[in-house]
Design an enzyme around this catalytic site. Structure first.
Site, PDB file in Angstrom:
ATOM      1  N   HIS A 252      85.569  74.438  77.531  1.00 15.70           N
ATOM      2  CA  HIS A 252      85.031  73.603  78.607  1.00 15.70           C
ATOM      3  C   HIS A 252      83.657  74.066  79.069  1.00 15.70           C
ATOM      4  O   HIS A 252      83.003  73.377  79.851  1.00 15.70           O
ATOM      5  CB  HIS A 252      85.991  73.555  79.803  1.00 15.70           C
ATOM      6  CG  HIS A 252      86.227  74.886  80.454  1.00 15.70           C
ATOM      7  ND1 HIS A 252      87.191  75.760  80.011  1.00 15.70           N
ATOM      8  CD2 HIS A 252      85.633  75.491  81.503  1.00 15.70           C
ATOM      9  CE1 HIS A 252      87.177  76.843  80.773  1.00 15.70           C
ATOM     10  NE2 HIS A 252      86.236  76.705  81.680  1.00 15.70           N
TER      11      HIS A 252
ATOM     12  N   HIS B  29      77.938  81.087  83.529  1.00 18.66           N
ATOM     13  CA  HIS B  29      78.227  79.937  82.666  1.00 18.66           C
ATOM     14  C   HIS B  29      77.447  78.731  83.174  1.00 18.66           C
ATOM     15  O   HIS B  29      76.880  78.759  84.263  1.00 18.66           O
ATOM     16  CB  HIS B  29      79.735  79.641  82.628  1.00 18.66           C
ATOM     17  CG  HIS B  29      80.323  79.351  83.976  1.00 18.66           C
ATOM     18  ND1 HIS B  29      80.820  80.331  84.805  1.00 18.66           N
ATOM     19  CD2 HIS B  29      80.473  78.188  84.659  1.00 18.66           C
ATOM     20  CE1 HIS B  29      81.262  79.794  85.931  1.00 18.66           C
ATOM     21  NE2 HIS B  29      81.056  78.495  85.869  1.00 18.66           N
TER      22      HIS B  29
ATOM     23  N   HIS C  32      76.929  74.318  83.619  1.00 15.34           N
ATOM     24  CA  HIS C  32      77.493  72.971  83.740  1.00 15.34           C
ATOM     25  C   HIS C  32      76.364  71.962  83.559  1.00 15.34           C
ATOM     26  O   HIS C  32      75.256  72.154  84.068  1.00 15.34           O
ATOM     27  CB  HIS C  32      78.137  72.767  85.114  1.00 15.34           C
ATOM     28  CG  HIS C  32      79.335  73.621  85.362  1.00 15.34           C
ATOM     29  ND1 HIS C  32      80.620  73.205  85.079  1.00 15.34           N
ATOM     30  CD2 HIS C  32      79.445  74.884  85.853  1.00 15.34           C
ATOM     31  CE1 HIS C  32      81.465  74.172  85.399  1.00 15.34           C
ATOM     32  NE2 HIS C  32      80.784  75.200  85.867  1.00 15.34           N
TER      33      HIS C  32
ATOM     34  N   HIS D  18      76.055  79.038  86.974  1.00 17.65           N
ATOM     35  CA  HIS D  18      76.883  79.757  87.939  1.00 17.65           C
ATOM     36  C   HIS D  18      76.993  81.220  87.532  1.00 17.65           C
ATOM     37  O   HIS D  18      77.316  81.524  86.377  1.00 17.65           O
ATOM     38  CB  HIS D  18      78.290  79.152  88.008  1.00 17.65           C
ATOM     39  CG  HIS D  18      78.331  77.788  88.592  1.00 17.65           C
ATOM     40  ND1 HIS D  18      79.448  76.967  88.522  1.00 17.65           N
ATOM     41  CD2 HIS D  18      77.392  77.078  89.272  1.00 17.65           C
ATOM     42  CE1 HIS D  18      79.190  75.823  89.127  1.00 17.65           C
ATOM     43  NE2 HIS D  18      77.953  75.866  89.591  1.00 17.65           N
TER      44      HIS D  18
END
Length: 276
Positions: free
Chosen positions: A98, A124, A126, A143
């Protein structure tokens, strides 16, 4: 002879059917390996996260969830703000299906907030951004997850977030690009990245938004302090594309929908000499 040929043909058909069935089951197992996704209307989608596991119930029932739309923050001026004490350390890059994550294997330093220390664990991405500013979401959001050095005190977690808009390449991602490319569609695989210095991530510690929220993926744990840089960094469209290609189709847009503010206060902390 005809009987033998008939038996052989029939047997071959059975073998082919069994093989096809085996492949189908295997494909089903691969699909079922993911525990949640970002697809609207999916049985594993964001609106269902709180129903997938008992320990994920906060995703549905929580009143301090993240991400949020940041608007009308309360201005706060201070002489002492966020302090970063990062240092270079060995790291691995992991394709979690993900998202793509950088995890430091040793002491990569920490941040100081109100004289409390939080160790850096991982970072990570997004895409698009999860948080929004006055309704606008950006191309990407980084993040950086930190955990308190004293687990007896709350909050125990701090996430430092950085927005990116399309423009010049991001130097930090450029360095990691070749390793990320090698992990395309390699879910749950990781590779050594060598020594990575978190200071290469261009943070703005003189002006940032701050509020109390949650993790943005299950279990959606609340009580997380969010520090979101006001300055917008840049990333190239190719770099965003690489991050999306590296993960499964269900995570190419791996941003949770905006959550209700529920009367929480969002603060804008800026150094007293900062003009913006």
């Amino acid at each position: 002879m005809k009987m033998i040929n008939s038996i052989f043909t029939h047997g071959s058909l059975i073998i082919l059917l069994l093989l096809f069935h085996s492949i189908s089951i295997k494909a089903q197992e691969v699909d079922d390996e993911r525990e949640f996704d970002y697809l609207e209307g999916s049985e594993l989608g964001p609106e269902k996260w709180g129903e997938l596991r008992p320990e994920w119930g906060t995703c549905k029932r929580g009143k301090m969830q993240s991400p949020i739309d940041i608007s009308n923050p309360v201005q706060v001026t201070s002489k002492e703000l966020l302090q970063t004490k990062y240092k270079a350390q060995n790291a691995i890059i992991n394709n979690r299906g993900h998202d793509i994550m950088v995890r430091w294997e040793g002491d990569a330093g920490s941040i100081l907030i109100n004289e409390r220390e939080f160790d850096l664990l991982q970072a990570h991405w997004h895409a698009p951004s999860e948080h929004a500013i006055n309704g606008t979401r950006y191309a990407m959001e980084l993040h950086m997850l930190h955990r308190s050095t004293d687990p007896k005190l709350t909050p125990t977690m701090v996430v430092v977030a950085v927005f990116y808009e399309i423009g010049d390449v991001d130097p930090f991602l450029s360095r990691l690009g070749p390793i990320m490319s090698s992990l395309i569609d390699q879910t749950n695989e990781h590779k050594q990245a060598g020594v990575i210095n978190p200071m290469e991530i261009q943070l703005d510690d003189e002006c940032y938004y701050k509020y109390i929220g949650s993790l943005t993926t299950p279990s959606c744990t609340e009580g997380v302090t969010w520090i979101i840089n006001k300055r917008i960094n840049t990333v190239s469209s190719d770099q965003v594309k690489l991050l999306r290609e590296a993960v499964h189709d269900h995570a190419k847009n791996n941003a949770r929908p905006l959550q209700a503010l529920n009367h929480r206060e969002v603060q804008l902390h800026c150094h007293k000499d900062r003009k913006d």
